[in-house]
Write an enzyme that holds these catalytic residues in place. Structure first.
Site, PDB file in Angstrom:
ATOM      1  N   PRO A 104      16.554   5.586 -35.068  1.00 19.63           N
ATOM      2  CA  PRO A 104      16.152   4.894 -36.298  1.00 19.63           C
ATOM      3  C   PRO A 104      16.858   5.327 -37.583  1.00 19.63           C
ATOM      4  CG  PRO A 104      14.508   6.508 -35.705  1.00 19.63           C
ATOM      5  CD  PRO A 104      15.532   6.522 -34.598  1.00 19.63           C
ATOM      6  N   CYS A 105      18.124   4.988 -37.693  1.00 23.66           N
ATOM      7  CA  CYS A 105      18.871   5.312 -38.908  1.00 23.66           C
ATOM      8  C   CYS A 105      18.359   4.535 -40.120  1.00 23.66           C
ATOM      9  CB  CYS A 105      20.366   5.094 -38.702  1.00 23.66           C
ATOM     10  SG  CYS A 105      20.807   3.486 -38.051  1.00 23.66           S
TER      11      CYS A 105
END
Length: 178
Positions: free
Chosen positions: A134-135
């Site tokens: 989850p950047c």
């Protein structure tokens, strides 16, 4: 051999890439490197187990659930530094955010080597498995909503899906404050 399939998401088409056993990449159609992956010699094979599991994970995610990242065999290619950053990304809880600077501090604490937020930003920007790693949960200093390979609008959509109050953030008008 490497394989590909596609997933239709609320953000548009997503390209999934696998080596048969592991998920190697997940790219939104609007991602700046999508065409490079799409044009490569990948065999389309929609029935791989890893693709079925990834699509189920994405179905749950886009339904507003918090699926477990541990359910998927992920194998993103990158340097040790990038792997270290991506491992921290995987630990950011659903619906929460962290700054590039906070990640740099965590890395510095774990390695006793001073890290910069800019170096972390480079590693975050090269995350090959966006959404799942989850950047989009990484924000800049002073609540700056910066950087996302799939575009800031999609970053906002993902954060809203996770019930993050995006009104606390702003998009910088110049530069890329990390």
């Amino acid at each position: 051999m490497m394989y590909k399939t596609y997933y239709s998401s609320p953000l548009g088409q997503i390209l999934l890439i696998s080596d048969d056993d592991n998920l190697l990449a997940l790219k939104l159609e609007c991602h700046r490197f999508y065409d490079k992956f799409e044009a490569s010699d990948l065999v389309q094979k929609d029935d791989l187990g890893v693709f079925k599991n990834t699509k189920l994970w994405l179905d749950n995610y886009f339904a507003g659930k918090a699926p477990d990242i541990e359910e998927l065999p992920l194998s993103p290619a990158g340097s040790k530094f990038r792997q270290d950053v991506w491992n921290i990304l995987c630990k950011i809880p659903y619906g929460e955010v962290i700054t590039y600077g906070e990640i740099a501090k965590k890395l510095s604490h774990n390695t006793d080597i001073k890290m910069s937020a800019q170096a972390v930003g480079g590693a975050v920007g090269h995350n090959p498995i966006s959404i799942i790693i989850p950047c989009h949960r990484v924000v800049g200093a002073n609540n700056n909503l910066t950087g996302y390979g799939g575009g800031i609008k999609n970053k906002i959509k993902l954060l809203k899906l996770e019930k993050v109050d995006v009104d606390q953030f702003h998009i910088p008008t110049s530069g890329t404050a990390l």
